[in-house]
Design a protein around this motif. Structure first.
Motif, PDB file in Angstrom:
ATOM      1  N   VAL A   1       0.831  -1.348   0.084  1.00  0.00           N
ATOM      2  CA  VAL A   1       0.110   0.056  -0.155  1.00  0.00           C
ATOM      3  C   VAL A   1       0.895   1.154  -0.007  1.00  0.00           C
ATOM      4  O   VAL A   1       0.515   2.120  -0.748  1.00  0.00           O
ATOM      5  CB  VAL A   1      -0.968  -0.005   1.137  1.00  0.00           C
ATOM      6  CG1 VAL A   1      -1.663   1.225   1.475  1.00  0.00           C
ATOM      7  CG2 VAL A   1      -2.010  -0.881   1.126  1.00  0.00           C
ATOM      8  N   VAL A   2       1.900   1.318   0.774  1.00  0.00           N
ATOM      9  CA  VAL A   2       2.785   2.328   0.840  1.00  0.00           C
ATOM     10  C   VAL A   2       3.338   2.740  -0.368  1.00  0.00           C
ATOM     11  O   VAL A   2       3.381   3.839  -0.824  1.00  0.00           O
ATOM     12  CB  VAL A   2       3.879   2.216   2.085  1.00  0.00           C
ATOM     13  CG1 VAL A   2       4.759   3.172   2.032  1.00  0.00           C
ATOM     14  CG2 VAL A   2       2.923   2.271   3.333  1.00  0.00           C
ATOM     15  N   ALA A   3       4.201   1.348  -0.850  1.00  0.00           N
ATOM     16  CA  ALA A   3       4.892   1.685  -2.189  1.00  0.00           C
ATOM     17  C   ALA A   3       3.967   2.332  -3.152  1.00  0.00           C
ATOM     18  O   ALA A   3       4.453   3.001  -4.027  1.00  0.00           O
ATOM     19  CB  ALA A   3       5.386   0.480  -2.761  1.00  0.00           C
ATOM     20  N   LEU A   4       2.545   1.851  -3.397  1.00  0.00           N
ATOM     21  CA  LEU A   4       1.788   2.017  -4.509  1.00  0.00           C
ATOM     22  C   LEU A   4       1.388   3.705  -4.288  1.00  0.00           C
ATOM     23  O   LEU A   4       0.885   4.372  -5.237  1.00  0.00           O
ATOM     24  CB  LEU A   4       0.710   1.348  -4.492  1.00  0.00           C
ATOM     25  CG  LEU A   4       0.743  -0.101  -5.084  1.00  0.00           C
ATOM     26  CD1 LEU A   4      -0.463  -0.883  -5.046  1.00  0.00           C
ATOM     27  CD2 LEU A   4       1.319   0.072  -6.584  1.00  0.00           C
ATOM     28  N   THR A   5       1.365   4.237  -3.091  1.00  0.00           N
ATOM     29  CA  THR A   5       0.968   5.471  -2.826  1.00  0.00           C
ATOM     30  C   THR A   5       2.125   6.388  -2.493  1.00  0.00           C
ATOM     31  O   THR A   5       2.798   7.147  -3.390  1.00  0.00           O
ATOM     32  CB  THR A   5      -0.279   5.647  -1.872  1.00  0.00           C
ATOM     33  OG1 THR A   5       0.499   4.773  -0.470  1.00  0.00           O
ATOM     34  CG2 THR A   5      -1.564   4.960  -2.123  1.00  0.00           C
ATOM     35  N   THR A   6       2.410   6.675  -1.357  1.00  0.00           N
ATOM     36  CA  THR A   6       3.357   7.851  -0.822  1.00  0.00           C
ATOM     37  C   THR A   6       4.644   7.417  -1.059  1.00  0.00           C
ATOM     38  O   THR A   6       5.535   8.118  -1.022  1.00  0.00           O
ATOM     39  CB  THR A   6       3.080   8.238   0.570  1.00  0.00           C
ATOM     40  OG1 THR A   6       3.101   6.884   1.375  1.00  0.00           O
ATOM     41  CG2 THR A   6       1.683   8.862   0.665  1.00  0.00           C
ATOM     42  N   GLY A   7       4.955   6.165  -0.933  1.00  0.00           N
ATOM     43  CA  GLY A   7       6.516   5.576  -0.696  1.00  0.00           C
ATOM     44  C   GLY A   7       6.873   5.556   0.678  1.00  0.00           C
ATOM     45  O   GLY A   7       6.110   6.438   1.627  1.00  0.00           O
ATOM     46  N   ILE A   8       7.960   5.024   1.091  1.00  0.00           N
ATOM     47  CA  ILE A   8       8.508   5.053   2.223  1.00  0.00           C
ATOM     48  C   ILE A   8       8.739   6.538   2.787  1.00  0.00           C
ATOM     49  O   ILE A   8       9.822   7.146   2.036  1.00  0.00           O
ATOM     50  CB  ILE A   8       9.638   4.307   2.471  1.00  0.00           C
ATOM     51  CG1 ILE A   8       9.540   2.785   1.907  1.00  0.00           C
ATOM     52  CG2 ILE A   8      10.197   4.285   3.995  1.00  0.00           C
ATOM     53  CD1 ILE A   8       8.376   1.898   3.082  1.00  0.00           C
ATOM     54  N   ASN A   9       8.024   6.928   3.692  1.00  0.00           N
ATOM     55  CA  ASN A   9       8.319   8.307   4.219  1.00  0.00           C
ATOM     56  C   ASN A   9       8.171   8.552   5.690  1.00  0.00           C
ATOM     57  O   ASN A   9       8.399   7.501   6.363  1.00  0.00           O
ATOM     58  CB  ASN A   9       7.110   9.385   3.530  1.00  0.00           C
ATOM     59  CG  ASN A   9       5.828   8.985   4.220  1.00  0.00           C
ATOM     60  OD1 ASN A   9       5.699   8.096   4.843  1.00  0.00           O
ATOM     61  ND2 ASN A   9       4.847   9.412   3.331  1.00  0.00           N
TER      62      ASN A   9
END
Lengths: 277, 240
Positions: free
Chosen positions: A111-119
């Motif tokens: 989910v993270v990779a598809l949206t905001t990226g690791i932040n």
């Protein structure tokens, strides 16, 4: 490294006060429930719940829902499922728990990779962000922690009976399933509250370490519970001091202190046992 | 007065019948031993009596005076308990849970009953000790104390002497017998020890996936089944 007076100055700030109040209460909840979880061989459930919680938090951050309102119900439902899986003999219970737990991480990362990226948000979810607590968060956490502690005390003897000997309890007419579910729900609430400060990857250790340390030196159930509660609270406090003084993440520091206490207590128990034999 | 009545009852796991044709009744004050080889359905029947399993057919009924909250049960120990940190008092007191119900903590009366039962079983001096530090025989006495706390009427015991040495076994059987004789508690015991069963029990129920025999111990020793089983046990003793 900060001086003592500088540490005290930091402890005077509102964000630090909130962190300490919630942290101490959640540590207490985790330590109390942890005794039952460890002895009932439900230790993995805490880990499973927190990893599923990670996925939910990641999703909550993206669809912009308050993390607690989404994660609390989802993690509670997961707790029920894990309990059933852990108890079922048909499929390998512990494998199933591990499966759900790692799947939680995987879903979260995707989910993270598809949206905001690791932040920063994701880092906070994984490793904790105890200082970013609002006043509403604090009140919510305090109320829930007090409910968890209250229910634990009220149903102490039932939780003992179900943990010690489920078959006996069932045979003598005790509604075992209700109390097992109660244990799962209380754990779910504690994990969700604790994730904020400890992070999804570390919260489970708050349930395990105090109980395991206490069991090294105590022989009665009540003394294990009391010792675990004290160890949990004291380790959190010391961990926070070190975290501030050395400027290292609080979650990891608290776990580090717990690990040291566990090793010391294991050493003491070896010496005592060696001495009596 | 019959407190447990079993009529043409059968029990099955996943549709496979483990035991059927059960017809017996247990009267108040009886000392019933359930004997039979491994896998003969003894533990399954025990589950049925405890209400943990429903019969596939037939029925098993409890007299109104015997609710599940009034049965004392001595299960076989599981491995998790061996390392459980709990004091003798904590274990015995937990037998009061079914009568205490939803009320928080234990009352003074509960503690008194636990105390009296520990005294009766000679484990009062051990009350502050940790359960895991006790010998096998002492542990069984503690679990017996817990079972007594849960009942005034009936005790169900699942191979209470498993793993105990002969001397401790005799002491334990003696204690159980005196509970039956002095307090009028109904005893239902699963046992491998046919010699002891014949010596102590008033009634015998012999199972081998069906009911081979039910009746008084005296009658049992006269039947072919009884003689065979007793004889076989003796032979085993000689071999051992």
């Amino acid at each position: 490294m900060l001086s003592i007076s500088e540490i005290f100055e930091i402890f005077g700030h509102t964000f630090m006060m909130r962190a300490m109040v919630v942290g101490l209460l959640v540590s207490l909840c985790a330590a109390l429930l942890g005794v039952n979880l460890v002895l009932k061989r439900y230790a993995m459930i805490g880990t499973g719940l927190s990893h599923v919680g990670f996925a939910v938090m990641a999703i909550a951050g993206i669809i912009d829902v308050a993390p607690l309102t989404l994660s609390l119900p989802v993690v509670m439902v997961t707790a029920f499922i894990l309990l059933r899986l852990n108890d079922s003999n048909k499929i390998n219970g512990d494998s199933a728990v591990a499966l759900i737990s790692t799947s939680g991480i995987a879903v979260g990362v995707i989910v993270v990779a598809l949206t905001t990226g690791i932040n920063l948000h994701i880092c906070n979810v994984m490793f904790g962000s105890i200082f970013a607590m609002t006043q509403a968060d604090m009140y919510f956490s305090v109320v829930l922690s007090i409910v968890v502690i209250g229910l634990f005390v009220l149903f102490y003897k039932q939780l003992f009976a179900v943990t010690y000997d489920e078959n006996f309890a069932k045979a003598t007419g005790v509604k075992v399933e209700i109390y097992k579910s109660l244990l799962a729900i209380l754990t779910a609430v504690t994990v969700v509250l604790g994730m904020r400060m400890m992070g999804a990857l570390l919260i489970a250790s708050l349930t395990l370490f105090p109980a395991l340390s206490a069991m090294r030196i105590c022989k009665r159930f009540l003394s294990v519970v009391i010792a675990a509660a004290i160890i949990g609270v004291v380790c959190f406090f010391i961990g926070m001091m070190f975290s501030v003084a050395l400027d290292i993440p609080p979650g990891a520091t608290v776990v580090g202190v717990n690990l040291i206490v566990f090793m010391v207590f294991s050493g003491i128990s070896l010496v005592i046992r060696g001495g009596t034999k | 007065m019959a407190i447990i009545t079993c009529k043409q009852a059968a029990f099955a796991y996943d549709g496979i019948t483990v035991i059927d044709g059960l017809n017996f009744e247990v009267n108040n004050g009886d000392y019933l031993c359930i004997v039979g080889e491994n896998g003969s359905g003894k533990s399954t029947l025990m589950k049925g009596i405890l209400g943990l399993m429903r019969p596939k057919s037939g029925e098993i009924t409890m007299n109104e005076g015997l609710l599940s909250t009034q049965i004392g049960y001595l299960p076989q120990q599981n491995s998790a308990q061996k390392n459980f940190p709990a004091s003798v008092t904590e274990v015995v007191l937990s037998g009061r849970l079914n009568s205490r119900g939803i009320l928080p903590f234990y009352s003074k009366a509960d503690r008194k009953i636990a105390h009296d039962n520990m005294e009766k079983l000679g484990i009062l001096p051990l009350r502050k000790k940790s359960f895991r530090e006790l010998s096998g025989g002492q542990q069984q006495r503690v679990l017996l104390g817990r079972a007594l706390c849960a009942t005034k009427n009936a005790l169900l015991l699942d191979e209470p002497a498993a793993g105990l040495d002969p001397l401790v076994t005799r002491e334990l059987y003696g204690t159980i017998k005196s509970l039956s004789a002095d307090m009028g508690i109904t005893i239902i015991m699963i046992s491998h020890d046919i010699q002891a069963a014949v010596e102590y029990a008033s009634h015998i129920l012999h199972l081998k996936n069906k009911q081979l025999f039910f009746g008084t111990t005296e009658d049992y020793t006269q039947t072919k089944t009884g003689k065979l089983f007793l004889g076989a046990a003796e032979e085993n003793d000689v071999i051992n």
